[in-house]
Design a protein around this motif. Sequence first.
Motif, short mmCIF file in Angstrom:
data_model
loop_
_atom_site.label_atom_id
_atom_site.label_comp_id
_atom_site.label_asym_id
_atom_site.label_seq_id
_atom_site.Cartn_x
_atom_site.Cartn_y
_atom_site.Cartn_z
N THR A 186 33.86 110.99 52.50
CA THR A 186 33.42 112.04 53.48
C THR A 186 34.99 112.76 54.05
O THR A 186 35.78 111.98 54.10
CB THR A 186 32.68 111.64 54.67
OG1 THR A 186 33.45 110.70 55.30
CG2 THR A 186 31.36 110.96 54.09
N PRO A 187 34.81 113.93 54.70
CA PRO A 187 35.88 114.38 55.34
C PRO A 187 36.48 113.38 56.46
O PRO A 187 37.63 113.13 56.83
CB PRO A 187 35.52 115.77 55.72
CG PRO A 187 34.34 116.12 55.11
CD PRO A 187 33.77 115.00 54.62
N GLU A 188 35.49 112.87 57.02
CA GLU A 188 35.90 111.97 58.17
C GLU A 188 36.61 110.63 57.65
O GLU A 188 37.69 110.09 58.24
CB GLU A 188 34.61 111.62 58.92
CG GLU A 188 33.84 112.30 59.56
CD GLU A 188 33.17 113.46 58.80
OE1 GLU A 188 32.70 114.62 59.36
OE2 GLU A 188 32.77 113.15 57.71
N MET A 189 36.34 110.25 56.41
CA MET A 189 37.15 109.09 55.82
C MET A 189 38.41 109.55 55.51
O MET A 189 39.40 108.64 55.60
CB MET A 189 36.20 108.45 54.51
CG MET A 189 35.02 107.99 54.88
SD MET A 189 33.98 107.68 53.30
CE MET A 189 34.79 106.56 52.22
N VAL A 190 38.57 110.73 54.88
CA VAL A 190 39.99 111.58 54.56
C VAL A 190 40.67 111.33 55.92
O VAL A 190 41.75 110.97 55.70
CB VAL A 190 39.62 112.64 53.95
CG1 VAL A 190 41.04 113.43 53.69
CG2 VAL A 190 38.99 112.48 52.76
N ASP A 191 40.18 111.76 56.93
CA ASP A 191 40.97 112.02 58.23
C ASP A 191 41.39 110.75 58.81
O ASP A 191 42.78 110.40 59.07
CB ASP A 191 40.14 112.74 59.24
CG ASP A 191 39.74 114.18 58.86
OD1 ASP A 191 40.55 114.67 57.92
OD2 ASP A 191 38.78 114.75 59.67
#
Length: 319
Positions: free
Chosen positions: A198-203
């Motif tokens: 997810t984008p949250e994991m990437v961030d």
Amino acid sequence: MMQKVLLFADIGIDDTIALIYSYLSEEIELVGVVADYGNVPRSRAVASVHYLMKQLNLIDQIPIIGGAEVPMTAEQPKFYPEIHGEYGLGPIKPGLYEGIIENFFEIIRLIEKYGDELIIVNVGRLTSLANMFILYQTLMNKVKKIYLMGGAFWVPGNVTAVSEANFHSDPIAVKIVLTYANNLTIIPLNVTDHAIVTPEMVDYIEYKGRSKLVKPLMDYYYGFYKKRNPLIKGSPVHDAITLMSAVNDDMFTFRNLPVHVVTSSNGIHRGQSIADIRPYIQFEETAKKHRIAFSFEYEMFFARFMNVMTGESFERKKE
């Protein structure tokens, strides 16, 4: 003990995430990369691997081998810059590499050197791997294990309604590998489509700072998937979970089954992977079966992926 891995890759964003994962992992020792055509032309795949090795301070430490340029079908391959970028690195364009690349037969030296310690992970087209079985079948059977990303069993394909890209692009090569490979594990879309980052994991990976390449790559990748499916929660890292499978068998549920691939040159069924699950058939003892992953534990994938990519523990404590 670290597992020695030779990676065959058709450099795209998820291939690159797999390479970064291998660099950060304490369980994987990458001993070579075979750069093939696939998501981008071979020349760009080679350039991208050299760029990445330079960014990771691994240049001249890991042999980068020029793999196949075209499939065994004698067709011109189709590339996917709209998904992976011009060089398979999303927005990054390193320019063509003009140096010397390792000869294809460097693969022989690596197999002879590591023998039954070596695991081959093939996350791209199977052309180069098939060539090794055509030329050096006895040598290839000295390899400890082979894992490949490919196929779609009773789930939608990503090139046709029933066919996955690696199998569709060179079904003749797939048939050769399925015929001659021993100790082969297939990680199909049944699993990889659900290995979502997810984008949250990437961030958070970006915040922890172990690799500054992950966010620009994954943001580009997510842009494609979000446009195609506005409801998707992140991007599937097909190749990273396949690499992870080489050292994380316990994440998956497997079945050993005979596998067939449709080798017709065109039509919706080209490259379709078929596993024979008929319970009333008594297969001959000589019938070749392969291990197929049909499901996996996402929480375990999440924890182990994030452990490596951030350097922080995400494992749940046992009560």
